[in-house]
Structure formats: structure tokens, C-alpha cells
Design a protein around this motif. Structure first.
Motif, PDB file in Angstrom:
ATOM      1  N   PRO A 175      -7.077  -6.657  -3.073  1.00 46.14           N
ATOM      2  CA  PRO A 175      -6.505  -7.873  -2.499  1.00 46.14           C
ATOM      3  C   PRO A 175      -5.911  -8.827  -3.534  1.00 46.14           C
ATOM      4  O   PRO A 175      -5.258  -9.804  -3.170  1.00 46.14           O
ATOM      5  CB  PRO A 175      -7.704  -8.522  -1.796  1.00 46.14           C
ATOM      6  N   LEU A 176      -6.112  -8.544  -4.809  1.00 47.74           N
ATOM      7  CA  LEU A 176      -5.651  -9.458  -5.855  1.00 47.74           C
ATOM      8  C   LEU A 176      -4.347  -9.017  -6.522  1.00 47.74           C
ATOM      9  O   LEU A 176      -3.836  -9.723  -7.391  1.00 47.74           O
ATOM     10  CB  LEU A 176      -6.745  -9.620  -6.918  1.00 47.74           C
ATOM     11  N   THR A 177      -3.830  -7.862  -6.128  1.00 44.94           N
ATOM     12  CA  THR A 177      -2.597  -7.356  -6.725  1.00 44.94           C
ATOM     13  C   THR A 177      -1.573  -7.115  -5.626  1.00 44.94           C
ATOM     14  O   THR A 177      -1.871  -6.456  -4.627  1.00 44.94           O
ATOM     15  CB  THR A 177      -2.861  -6.031  -7.472  1.00 44.94           C
ATOM     16  N   ALA A 178      -0.361  -7.650  -5.812  1.00 46.37           N
ATOM     17  CA  ALA A 178       0.711  -7.435  -4.833  1.00 46.37           C
ATOM     18  C   ALA A 178       1.066  -5.953  -4.799  1.00 46.37           C
ATOM     19  O   ALA A 178       1.150  -5.296  -5.844  1.00 46.37           O
ATOM     20  CB  ALA A 178       1.930  -8.263  -5.210  1.00 46.37           C
ATOM     21  N   GLN A 179       1.256  -5.434  -3.599  1.00 38.28           N
ATOM     22  CA  GLN A 179       1.599  -4.032  -3.427  1.00 38.28           C
ATOM     23  C   GLN A 179       3.039  -3.927  -2.913  1.00 38.28           C
ATOM     24  O   GLN A 179       3.391  -4.589  -1.943  1.00 38.28           O
ATOM     25  CB  GLN A 179       0.654  -3.363  -2.425  1.00 38.28           C
ATOM     26  N   PRO A 180       3.867  -3.094  -3.540  1.00 32.85           N
ATOM     27  CA  PRO A 180       5.261  -2.992  -3.095  1.00 32.85           C
ATOM     28  C   PRO A 180       5.385  -2.413  -1.684  1.00 32.85           C
ATOM     29  O   PRO A 180       6.372  -2.657  -1.010  1.00 32.85           O
ATOM     30  CB  PRO A 180       5.902  -2.064  -4.134  1.00 32.85           C
ATOM     31  N   HIS A 181       4.380  -1.694  -1.250  1.00 34.49           N
ATOM     32  CA  HIS A 181       4.427  -1.088   0.084  1.00 34.49           C
ATOM     33  C   HIS A 181       3.497  -1.813   1.064  1.00 34.49           C
ATOM     34  O   HIS A 181       2.994  -1.223   2.000  1.00 34.49           O
ATOM     35  CB  HIS A 181       4.090   0.404  -0.002  1.00 34.49           C
ATOM     36  N   GLU A 182       3.322  -3.118   0.856  1.00 38.46           N
ATOM     37  CA  GLU A 182       2.418  -3.905   1.701  1.00 38.46           C
ATOM     38  C   GLU A 182       2.734  -3.792   3.199  1.00 38.46           C
ATOM     39  O   GLU A 182       1.813  -3.724   4.015  1.00 38.46           O
ATOM     40  CB  GLU A 182       2.418  -5.372   1.275  1.00 38.46           C
ATOM     41  N   PRO A 183       4.009  -3.724   3.619  1.00 38.34           N
ATOM     42  CA  PRO A 183       4.267  -3.535   5.060  1.00 38.34           C
ATOM     43  C   PRO A 183       3.658  -2.236   5.604  1.00 38.34           C
ATOM     44  O   PRO A 183       3.172  -2.206   6.737  1.00 38.34           O
ATOM     45  CB  PRO A 183       5.800  -3.514   5.155  1.00 38.34           C
ATOM     46  N   ASP A 184       3.648  -1.183   4.795  1.00 36.16           N
ATOM     47  CA  ASP A 184       3.033   0.079   5.223  1.00 36.16           C
ATOM     48  C   ASP A 184       1.523  -0.069   5.340  1.00 36.16           C
ATOM     49  O   ASP A 184       0.899   0.469   6.253  1.00 36.16           O
ATOM     50  CB  ASP A 184       3.354   1.207   4.239  1.00 36.16           C
ATOM     51  N   VAL A 185       0.931  -0.808   4.412  1.00 34.02           N
ATOM     52  CA  VAL A 185      -0.513  -1.056   4.439  1.00 34.02           C
ATOM     53  C   VAL A 185      -0.871  -1.837   5.699  1.00 34.02           C
ATOM     54  O   VAL A 185      -1.807  -1.492   6.424  1.00 34.02           O
ATOM     55  CB  VAL A 185      -0.959  -1.811   3.169  1.00 34.02           C
ATOM     56  N   THR A 186      -0.102  -2.878   5.985  1.00 43.01           N
ATOM     57  CA  THR A 186      -0.335  -3.695   7.179  1.00 43.01           C
ATOM     58  C   THR A 186      -0.194  -2.854   8.441  1.00 43.01           C
ATOM     59  O   THR A 186      -0.999  -2.981   9.378  1.00 43.01           O
ATOM     60  CB  THR A 186       0.651  -4.883   7.205  1.00 43.01           C
ATOM     61  N   ALA A 187       0.794  -1.982   8.472  1.00 47.88           N
ATOM     62  CA  ALA A 187       0.997  -1.117   9.640  1.00 47.88           C
ATOM     63  C   ALA A 187      -0.190  -0.171   9.826  1.00 47.88           C
ATOM     64  O   ALA A 187      -0.633   0.070  10.958  1.00 47.88           O
ATOM     65  CB  ALA A 187       2.290  -0.322   9.485  1.00 47.88           C
TER      66      ALA A 187
ATOM     67  N   PHE B 205     -10.328   2.940   2.940  1.00 45.78           N
ATOM     68  CA  PHE B 205      -9.146   2.458   2.236  1.00 45.78           C
ATOM     69  C   PHE B 205      -9.569   1.311   1.330  1.00 45.78           C
ATOM     70  O   PHE B 205      -9.677   0.175   1.756  1.00 45.78           O
ATOM     71  CB  PHE B 205      -8.097   1.987   3.242  1.00 45.78           C
ATOM     72  N   PHE B 206      -9.849   1.639   0.076  1.00 49.32           N
ATOM     73  CA  PHE B 206     -10.273   0.624  -0.883  1.00 49.32           C
ATOM     74  C   PHE B 206      -9.026  -0.128  -1.353  1.00 49.32           C
ATOM     75  O   PHE B 206      -8.255   0.370  -2.165  1.00 49.32           O
ATOM     76  CB  PHE B 206     -11.021   1.255  -2.053  1.00 49.32           C
ATOM     77  N   ARG B 207      -8.847  -1.324  -0.795  1.00 47.73           N
ATOM     78  CA  ARG B 207      -7.667  -2.137  -1.070  1.00 47.73           C
ATOM     79  C   ARG B 207      -7.926  -3.086  -2.230  1.00 47.73           C
ATOM     80  O   ARG B 207      -9.041  -3.531  -2.441  1.00 47.73           O
ATOM     81  CB  ARG B 207      -7.303  -2.952   0.170  1.00 47.73           C
TER      82      ARG B 207
ATOM     83  N   ALA C  55      -6.840   4.603  -1.856  1.00 45.78           N
ATOM     84  CA  ALA C  55      -7.238   3.512  -2.750  1.00 45.78           C
ATOM     85  C   ALA C  55      -6.041   3.019  -3.543  1.00 45.78           C
ATOM     86  O   ALA C  55      -5.240   3.819  -4.032  1.00 45.78           O
ATOM     87  CB  ALA C  55      -8.327   3.975  -3.708  1.00 45.78           C
ATOM     88  N   HIS C  56      -5.937   1.713  -3.645  1.00 42.18           N
ATOM     89  CA  HIS C  56      -4.944   1.132  -4.541  1.00 42.18           C
ATOM     90  C   HIS C  56      -5.355   1.445  -5.981  1.00 42.18           C
ATOM     91  O   HIS C  56      -6.517   1.759  -6.249  1.00 42.18           O
ATOM     92  CB  HIS C  56      -4.855  -0.376  -4.326  1.00 42.18           C
ATOM     93  N   ASP C  57      -4.399   1.352  -6.901  1.00 42.86           N
ATOM     94  CA  ASP C  57      -4.635   1.765  -8.287  1.00 42.86           C
ATOM     95  C   ASP C  57      -5.900   1.160  -8.899  1.00 42.86           C
ATOM     96  O   ASP C  57      -6.690   1.869  -9.520  1.00 42.86           O
ATOM     97  CB  ASP C  57      -3.432   1.417  -9.167  1.00 42.86           C
ATOM     98  N   ASN C  58      -6.101  -0.138  -8.727  1.00 41.14           N
ATOM     99  CA  ASN C  58      -7.259  -0.799  -9.338  1.00 41.14           C
ATOM    100  C   ASN C  58      -8.576  -0.479  -8.636  1.00 41.14           C
ATOM    101  O   ASN C  58      -9.639  -0.911  -9.095  1.00 41.14           O
ATOM    102  CB  ASN C  58      -7.061  -2.315  -9.370  1.00 41.14           C
ATOM    103  N   LYS C  59      -8.528   0.275  -7.533  1.00 42.26           N
ATOM    104  CA  LYS C  59      -9.735   0.615  -6.776  1.00 42.26           C
ATOM    105  C   LYS C  59     -10.011   2.119  -6.759  1.00 42.26           C
ATOM    106  O   LYS C  59     -10.987   2.571  -6.178  1.00 42.26           O
ATOM    107  CB  LYS C  59      -9.617   0.113  -5.333  1.00 42.26           C
ATOM    108  N   LYS C  60      -9.152   2.897  -7.391  1.00 41.87           N
ATOM    109  CA  LYS C  60      -9.324   4.360  -7.380  1.00 41.87           C
ATOM    110  C   LYS C  60     -10.655   4.779  -7.995  1.00 41.87           C
ATOM    111  O   LYS C  60     -11.348   5.633  -7.444  1.00 41.87           O
ATOM    112  CB  LYS C  60      -8.165   5.043  -8.088  1.00 41.87           C
ATOM    113  N   ASN C  61     -11.031   4.194  -9.125  1.00 36.30           N
ATOM    114  CA  ASN C  61     -12.308   4.552  -9.750  1.00 36.30           C
ATOM    115  C   ASN C  61     -13.473   4.287  -8.802  1.00 36.30           C
ATOM    116  O   ASN C  61     -14.406   5.079  -8.724  1.00 36.30           O
ATOM    117  CB  ASN C  61     -12.515   3.793 -11.061  1.00 36.30           C
ATOM    118  N   ASP C  62     -13.416   3.154  -8.086  1.00 37.25           N
ATOM    119  CA  ASP C  62     -14.482   2.829  -7.139  1.00 37.25           C
ATOM    120  C   ASP C  62     -14.588   3.883  -6.047  1.00 37.25           C
ATOM    121  O   ASP C  62     -15.686   4.313  -5.684  1.00 37.25           O
ATOM    122  CB  ASP C  62     -14.246   1.461  -6.494  1.00 37.25           C
ATOM    123  N   LEU C  63     -13.446   4.305  -5.514  1.00 38.58           N
ATOM    124  CA  LEU C  63     -13.475   5.300  -4.434  1.00 38.58           C
ATOM    125  C   LEU C  63     -13.927   6.658  -4.951  1.00 38.58           C
ATOM    126  O   LEU C  63     -14.668   7.373  -4.266  1.00 38.58           O
ATOM    127  CB  LEU C  63     -12.123   5.407  -3.731  1.00 38.58           C
TER     128      LEU C  63
END
Length: 139
Positions: free
Chosen positions: A81-93, A77-79, A7-15
Motif C-alpha cells: 500500500p505504500l508504493t504506487a503501482q502502474p497497473h493499479e486499475p487492474d488491481v482495483t478491478a 494477494f500481498f499488496r 504479490a507486489h515486488d516489496n511483498k514477494k518475500n513475505d508471500l
């Protein structure tokens, strides 16, 4: 089944809430997670979880390696989509690998609900058949 929880930071609570709600189902499987997400879910549920690095430090890639060896059966994987992620290429992969290896991937609460209920009903048994027939590394 081997299941990854990310989970991305803003989605951790949801997961964490989702894992708590479906703790009984998750307890029947082998769980893996990226660093902080795994720690938070373990603290909230007591479920045993193999933890990898955090996503930006390579955790997404560690899970991706398991997918590439056909050692992962489903991904939650609770993503965000409204916050840019520095590791976005890894997420896409990681998303790409799920598509290449036909690994079910839930990126939001709605899809996660369908996937967890399907998992509980045995709709992913085809993954066990692949493992039994030695189809793990056949790409």
C-alpha cells in the motif's frame, strides 16, 4: 480448491515465506500465480503452480477472468500500500471482482493467516457446493 497467489515486488518475500510455512496446506489445492511470484514460490517450495503473466503485463486480468467464470476459490494477494503501482486499475478491478463473486481475498499477512487456517479447517467448503450445483456462471 483453486487458489491464486499474487504479490507486489516489496511483498514477494513475505508471500514466499508464507507459502513455505503453509506448504502442506497449499499442496492440497490447485495453485495459480502471477509470473515472478509463482516462479519464486515454486523455487522455494517445489509446489506445482500454473503461472500467468506478471501483474503489469496482464496476470491480474488473467486471474480476474477466472474469478468472473467462478473458477477461483481464494486469493492471497500481498499488496504494497505504500508504493504506487502502474497497473493499479487492474488491481482495483481484481479486488472488485472478488467482492462481486464473494471470493475470499487476503491482502496482508494477518488476513492470510486467518484464510489459510480456515481453508485447512474446511470453512470454504461452500465453494465446492457451488461448483457441484453448477452455480459457476450464474451472474
Amino acid at each position: 480448491m483453486n487458489i491464486a497467489l499474487i504479490a507486489h515486488d516489496n511483498k514477494k518475500n513475505d508471500l514466499v515465506q508464507f507459502a513455505t510455512a503453509y506448504q502442506t496446506i497449499f499442496s492440497k489445492h490447485t495453485l495459480f500465480a502471477t509470473g515472478t511470484t509463482g516462479m519464486r514460490i515454486q523455487e522455494a517450495t517445489g509446489l506445482p503452480i500454473t503461472r500467468f503473466q506478471s501483474g503489469p503485463l496482464g496476470g491480474d486480468q488473467e486471474i480476474g477472468a477466472m474469478i468472473a467464470k467462478n473458477n477461483m476459490d481464494a486469493i492471497f494477494f500481498f499488496r504494497d500500500p505504500l508504493t504506487a503501482q502502474p497497473h493499479e486499475p487492474d488491481v482495483t478491478a481484481l479486488v472488485r471482482l472478488c467482492d462481486v463473486y464473494s471470493i475470499p481475498l487476503a491482502t496482508n499477512m494477518g488476513t492470510a493467516e486467518l484464510l489459510i487456517r480456515g481453508l485447512d479447517e474446511g470453512f470454504l467448503e461452500w465453494r465446492n457446493i457451488l461448483h457441484k450445483n453448477g452455480k459457476s456462471d450464474e451472474r
